[in-house]
Design a protein around this motif. Structure first.
Motif, PDB file in Angstrom:
ATOM      1  N   GLY A  58       0.676  -1.273  -0.035  1.00 11.46           N
ATOM      2  CA  GLY A  58      -0.077  -0.101  -0.056  1.00 11.46           C
ATOM      3  C   GLY A  58       0.873   1.436  -0.026  1.00 11.46           C
ATOM      4  N   THR A  59       0.281   2.438  -0.406  1.00 14.97           N
ATOM      5  CA  THR A  59       0.952   3.750  -0.334  1.00 14.97           C
ATOM      6  C   THR A  59       0.055   4.694   0.319  1.00 14.97           C
ATOM      7  N   LEU A  60      -1.094   4.543   0.992  1.00 10.09           N
ATOM      8  CA  LEU A  60      -1.810   5.549   1.626  1.00 10.09           C
ATOM      9  C   LEU A  60      -1.114   5.815   2.786  1.00 10.09           C
ATOM     10  N   ARG A  61      -1.633   7.136   3.197  1.00  7.93           N
ATOM     11  CA  ARG A  61      -1.138   7.709   4.659  1.00  7.93           C
ATOM     12  C   ARG A  61      -2.340   7.359   5.590  1.00  7.93           C
ATOM     13  N   GLU A  84      -8.415  -4.713   9.108  1.00  5.93           N
ATOM     14  CA  GLU A  84      -7.184  -5.171   8.449  1.00  5.93           C
ATOM     15  C   GLU A  84      -7.373  -4.849   6.881  1.00  5.93           C
ATOM     16  N   ARG A  85      -8.870  -4.775   6.378  1.00  5.28           N
ATOM     17  CA  ARG A  85      -9.000  -4.964   4.804  1.00  5.28           C
ATOM     18  C   ARG A  85      -8.807  -3.451   4.749  1.00  5.28           C
ATOM     19  N   ILE A  86      -8.517  -2.353   5.476  1.00  6.05           N
ATOM     20  CA  ILE A  86      -8.346  -0.918   5.150  1.00  6.05           C
ATOM     21  C   ILE A  86      -6.885  -0.421   5.745  1.00  6.05           C
ATOM     22  N   ILE A  87      -6.526  -0.892   6.739  1.00  7.65           N
ATOM     23  CA  ILE A  87      -5.043  -0.471   7.054  1.00  7.65           C
ATOM     24  C   ILE A  87      -3.972  -1.299   6.243  1.00  7.65           C
ATOM     25  N   ASP A  93       5.435   1.182   6.386  1.00 11.43           N
ATOM     26  CA  ASP A  93       5.593   1.591   7.980  1.00 11.43           C
ATOM     27  C   ASP A  93       4.502   2.104   8.589  1.00 11.43           C
ATOM     28  N   SER A  94       3.550   2.585   7.986  1.00 11.71           N
ATOM     29  CA  SER A  94       2.202   3.007   8.596  1.00 11.71           C
ATOM     30  C   SER A  94       1.476   1.584   8.995  1.00 11.71           C
ATOM     31  N   TYR A  95       1.460   0.758   8.302  1.00 12.51           N
ATOM     32  CA  TYR A  95       0.422  -0.617   8.477  1.00 12.51           C
ATOM     33  C   TYR A  95       1.259  -1.277   9.707  1.00 12.51           C
ATOM     34  N   ARG A  96       2.602  -1.228   9.759  1.00 13.03           N
ATOM     35  CA  ARG A  96       3.406  -1.818  10.750  1.00 13.03           C
ATOM     36  C   ARG A  96       3.124  -1.455  12.100  1.00 13.03           C
ATOM     37  N   ALA A  97       3.112   0.096  12.127  1.00 13.53           N
ATOM     38  CA  ALA A  97       3.070   0.922  13.174  1.00 13.53           C
ATOM     39  C   ALA A  97       1.390   0.648  13.997  1.00 13.53           C
ATOM     40  N   LEU A  98       0.475   0.505  13.027  1.00 12.74           N
ATOM     41  CA  LEU A  98      -0.758   0.088  13.652  1.00 12.74           C
ATOM     42  C   LEU A  98      -1.011  -1.165  14.075  1.00 12.74           C
ATOM     43  N   SER A  99      -0.313  -2.028  13.439  1.00 13.07           N
ATOM     44  CA  SER A  99      -0.577  -3.561  13.919  1.00 13.07           C
ATOM     45  C   SER A  99       0.071  -3.785  15.058  1.00 13.07           C
ATOM     46  N   GLU A 100       1.494  -3.022  15.324  1.00 10.87           N
ATOM     47  CA  GLU A 100       2.215  -3.225  16.687  1.00 10.87           C
ATOM     48  C   GLU A 100       1.385  -2.723  17.706  1.00 10.87           C
ATOM     49  N   VAL A 207     -13.394   8.616   0.841  1.00  6.94           N
ATOM     50  CA  VAL A 207     -12.516   7.643   1.642  1.00  6.94           C
ATOM     51  C   VAL A 207     -12.616   6.294   0.722  1.00  6.94           C
ATOM     52  N   LEU A 208     -13.939   5.944   0.759  1.00  9.42           N
ATOM     53  CA  LEU A 208     -14.115   4.675   0.014  1.00  9.42           C
ATOM     54  C   LEU A 208     -13.713   4.567  -1.402  1.00  9.42           C
ATOM     55  N   GLN A 209     -13.799   5.589  -2.027  1.00  9.52           N
ATOM     56  CA  GLN A 209     -13.313   5.779  -3.600  1.00  9.52           C
ATOM     57  C   GLN A 209     -11.927   5.718  -3.576  1.00  9.52           C
ATOM     58  N   ARG A 210     -11.261   6.154  -2.586  1.00  5.46           N
ATOM     59  CA  ARG A 210      -9.620   6.329  -2.428  1.00  5.46           C
ATOM     60  C   ARG A 210      -9.390   4.940  -2.067  1.00  5.46           C
ATOM     61  N   VAL A 211     -10.011   4.400  -1.187  1.00  3.89           N
ATOM     62  CA  VAL A 211      -9.595   2.817  -0.673  1.00  3.89           C
ATOM     63  C   VAL A 211      -9.778   1.911  -1.835  1.00  3.89           C
ATOM     64  N   GLU A 212     -10.875   2.029  -2.660  1.00  6.66           N
ATOM     65  CA  GLU A 212     -11.024   1.087  -3.580  1.00  6.66           C
ATOM     66  C   GLU A 212      -9.920   1.057  -4.665  1.00  6.66           C
ATOM     67  N   ARG A 213      -9.619   2.365  -5.375  1.00  8.42           N
ATOM     68  CA  ARG A 213      -8.712   2.638  -6.213  1.00  8.42           C
ATOM     69  C   ARG A 213      -7.280   2.005  -5.649  1.00  8.42           C
ATOM     70  N   GLU A 214      -6.960   2.140  -4.279  1.00  8.09           N
ATOM     71  CA  GLU A 214      -5.624   1.669  -3.777  1.00  8.09           C
ATOM     72  C   GLU A 214      -5.680   0.189  -3.761  1.00  8.09           C
TER      73      GLU A 214
END
Length: 226
Positions: A58-61, A84-87, A93-100, A207-214
């Motif tokens: 992923g590349t989202l912030r 999880e389906r969103i993060i 790095d952001s995914y790892r931070a939220l998972s931890e 947000v949902l449109q951004r999520v679907e594109r990503e």
């Protein structure tokens, strides 16, 4: 004992040794399918969920998937759904931070589940920030999520920062917590948040449109990597 008998006995002994070695061989490690955390809202528990993607592509912030609200007195709120389906659409790095972050509070979250007897729950990482001078008070229990024609209040709160329970902020101070809601919240439908009757400024449809594109891009990147 003739030569044929000796050869037969030798073959039998060799077969016995091979079988014993095979029995003692270590069992291969189970392949991880990337199944979501148990009890998380709306997740099927397998990779057949069409919204499930591999992590690390992923590349989202975090701000790209956050609900933001600005009630009175210079208070600013940011709420991120830890689904999880969103993060998994966030940068590595952001995914790892939220998972931890979730993993560090696993014991507290399991205790919340035991107290509330929830089959599923929706966890939100919520931060409260004060802009104005002096003391700014906030009430996380009044942070309400609207979804599917219903209003959801926090069922429980797991503080993340020292002093969160005092419910007040100095200028430029941030207090954060995990707010746990009923798992019936459907993030694929419009979501709003409000505090002190002031609605969030974020358009969840955007947000949902951004999520679907990503999500489509993540699948493409993962396929190219394979």
């Amino acid at each position: 004992m003739n030569l044929r008998t000796l050869r037969s006995m030798g073959a039998l002994a060799l077969l016995t040794i091979l079988v014993a070695c095979a029995s003692a061989a270590p069992i291969p490690a189970q392949v991880t399918t990337g199944a979501p955390p148990a009890g998380q809202a709306g997740v099927s528990g397998d990779t057949l969920d069409p919204n499930w993607v591999p992590a690390g592509f992923g590349t989202l912030r975090q701000d790209d998937i956050a609900l933001k609200s600005s009630p009175a007195n210079g208070l600013q709120i940011r709420a991120i759904p830890l689904d999880e389906r969103i993060i998994r659409l966030l940068s590595p790095d952001s995914y790892r931070a939220l998972s931890e972050l979730q993993a560090s509070k696993r014991t507290a979250l399991l205790a919340v589940k035991e107290r509330n007897r929830l089959p599923a729950y929706s966890i939100w990482y919520v931060s409260f920030f004060a802009l104005e001078q002096g003391e700014t008070r906030f009430s996380p229990q009044e942070f309400i999520i609207g979804n599917g024609g219903r209003d959801y209040r926090p069922l429980d709160i797991v503080p993340l920062t020292p002093g969160f329970g005092e419910y007040r902020l100095k200028q430029r101070e941030v207090q954060s917590a995990l707010l746990i809601f009923d798992g019936q919240i459907d993030l694929n439908q419009p979501v709003t948040a409000q505090l002190e009757s002031v609605p969030s400024v974020t358009d969840w449809n955007t947000v949902l449109q951004r999520v679907e594109r990503e999500r489509a891009l993540v699948r493409s990147r993962a396929a190219a990597k394979r």
